[in-house]
Design an enzyme around this catalytic site. Structure first.
Site, PDB file in Angstrom:
ATOM      1  N   GLU A  26      16.319  12.545  17.814  1.00  0.00           N
ATOM      2  CA  GLU A  26      15.559  13.795  17.675  1.00  0.00           C
ATOM      3  C   GLU A  26      15.935  14.572  16.415  1.00  0.00           C
ATOM      4  OE1 GLU A  26      16.682  17.422  19.473  1.00  0.00           O
ATOM      5  OE2 GLU A  26      17.939  16.441  20.976  1.00  0.00           O
ATOM      6  N   LYS A 161      24.207  20.845  29.318  1.00  0.00           N
ATOM      7  CA  LYS A 161      25.180  21.937  29.199  1.00  0.00           C
ATOM      8  C   LYS A 161      25.087  22.852  30.388  1.00  0.00           C
ATOM      9  CE  LYS A 161      25.857  22.704  24.352  1.00  0.00           C
ATOM     10  NZ  LYS A 161      24.785  21.963  23.668  1.00  0.00           N
TER      11      LYS A 161
HETATM   12  N1  PSU Z   1      20.765  21.085  24.530  1.00  0.00           N
HETATM   13  C1  PSU Z   1      21.822  20.806  23.756  1.00  0.00           C
HETATM   14  N2  PSU Z   1      21.646  20.611  22.427  1.00  0.00           N
HETATM   15  C2  PSU Z   1      20.397  20.674  21.851  1.00  0.00           C
HETATM   16  C3  PSU Z   1      19.285  20.962  22.684  1.00  0.00           C
HETATM   17  C4  PSU Z   1      19.514  21.154  24.010  1.00  0.00           C
HETATM   18  O1  PSU Z   1      22.921  20.739  24.263  1.00  0.00           O
HETATM   19  O2  PSU Z   1      20.272  20.506  20.623  1.00  0.00           O
HETATM   20  C5  PSU Z   1      17.911  20.987  22.090  1.00  0.00           C
HETATM   21  C6  PSU Z   1      17.180  19.658  22.350  1.00  0.00           C
HETATM   22  O3  PSU Z   1      16.321  19.399  21.266  1.00  0.00           O
HETATM   23  C7  PSU Z   1      16.379  19.961  23.604  1.00  0.00           C
HETATM   24  C8  PSU Z   1      15.991  21.402  23.339  1.00  0.00           C
HETATM   25  O4  PSU Z   1      15.243  19.139  23.755  1.00  0.00           O
HETATM   26  O5  PSU Z   1      17.155  21.989  22.766  1.00  0.00           O
HETATM   27  C9  PSU Z   1      15.583  22.125  24.611  1.00  0.00           C
HETATM   28  O6  PSU Z   1      15.125  23.391  24.270  1.00  0.00           O
HETATM   29  P1  PSU Z   1      14.448  24.301  25.407  1.00  0.00           P
HETATM   30  O7  PSU Z   1      15.571  24.656  26.318  1.00  0.00           O
HETATM   31  O8  PSU Z   1      13.901  25.465  24.648  1.00  0.00           O
HETATM   32  O9  PSU Z   1      13.384  23.473  26.051  1.00  0.00           O
END
Ligand code: PSU
Ligand code: MN
Length: 304
Positions: A26, A161
């Site tokens: 990603e 996390k």
């Molecule tokens: N969690 C992490 N590191 C990250 C992300 C999530 O520990 O870099 C990033 C990933 O790209 C994940 C996105 O798909 O955040 C999710 O964002 P949201 O919670 O806004 O959907």
């Protein structure tokens, strides 16, 4: 007829034609997940790790409104340097970015979409998005979980996390029919730590066994993804009490500052990194490398 919106790099195109093992990666983690220049350096190391274990890396992104599978070194540098200046993209953002011919850093959900379109089945990330703490009031549930429900790509992750509500995240995945496989673990890992106290659906001890489960799911015609939960190497895990305190403080700050929506996850990641004085960043890098290795091994097993 479906128009063609996707460009695969020459290397990824050749690997697809030869049915070689490929691992999708990603770009949100580069632009929004880590500071420059560590982000670019990490992106290169992750690609090198995939190669070392016998697969071709395909970092995904949107550039000038085109979907990309496989980025050049200059493109990785661009995403790293521009960082938060590049839009963080999930499923809902594709139409606008394509119409406006803009760049986008792809989240887990968006990378899964591009990977599936390209014909790539295995994807390595750091941590997936999930159900946020407080979601019963805020409704903040990452679109990553819906994508896992529908898009047929396996996501190798160090769990999630504990900025998230992990029990609710696992409930949601169960409802959506997404298998959660533990690699050499019975527990769903919590990103910085190997334990969460929550069980995975099944423990599998080899990449070959994981490949068999993926093949069975898709051969059966069951669409959707699979979570492959790969704990952070013990040498790089952080003390649970420390990380829990830091996460609680970061969430309290986000609430006080009114940070919501797609800005919330990047805000929390950056604050956690500052509060642990870079310790969390080191762990983050190590777990991504570890996931890249396992993803490559699974992709090789599936190609073989
Ligand atoms: N969690 C992490 N590191 C990250 C992300 C999530 O520990 O870099 C990033 C990933 O790209 C994940 C996105 O798909 O955040 C999710 O964002 P949201 O919670 O806004 O959907
Ligand atoms: Mn969200």
């Amino acid at each position: 007829m479906k128009m063609n919106f996707l460009d695969c790099s020459p290397e990824v195109s050749a690997a697809l034609a030869q049915k070689k093992a490929i691992v999708a990666l990603e770009s949100t983690i580069i632009a929004h997940g880590m500071p420059y220049p560590k982000n670019v350096e990490t992106a290169m190391r992750v690609e090198a790790m995939v190669r070392k274990h016998g697969a071709i890396p395909a970092t995904c992104a949107i550039i000038d409104g085109r979907l990309k599978a496989g980025l050049s070194a200059a493109e990785l540098e661009l995403f790293g340097q521009q960082g938060a200046g590049i839009a963080k993209v999930s499923r809902r953002d594709f139409p606008l970015l394509l119409a406006r011919r803009q760049h986008g850093a792809t989240t887990v959900a968006a990378t899964m979409i591009i990977a599936q379109m390209a014909g790539i089945r295995v994807f390595a990330t750091g941590g997936i998005g999930g159900v946020h703490r407080g979601a019963p009031q805020t409704f903040d549930i990452s679109a990553d979980l819906q994508e896992l429900a529908h898009t047929s790509v396996a996501v190798v992750t160090a769990g999630a996390k504990s900025i998230l509500d992990l029990p609710l995240t696992l409930e949601y995945l169960e409802t959506q029919g997404v298998p959660v496989l533990g690699y050499q673990t019975n527990e769903f890992p919590a990103f910085y730590t190997r334990q969460s106290g929550l069980p995975v659906d099944a423990r599998l001890d080899s990449p070959a066994e994981i490949a068999e489960v993926l093949t069975a799911k898709w051969a059966l015609g069951l669409q959707g993804g699979v979570v492959v939960a790969n704990p952070i190497p013990a040498a790089h895990s952080l003390p649970p009490e420390q990380i829990e305190a830091v996460i609680a403080a970061a969430i309290a700050e986000a609430e006080a500052a009114g940070v919501k929506g797609k800005a919330l996850t990047p805000f929390l990641l950056a604050r956690i990194e500052q509060m642990t004085e870079g310790n969390s960043l080191l762990s983050n890098i190590e777990l991504v490398l570890n996931n890249a290795q396992l993803a490559a091994e699974i992709a090789v097993a599936m190609a073989g």
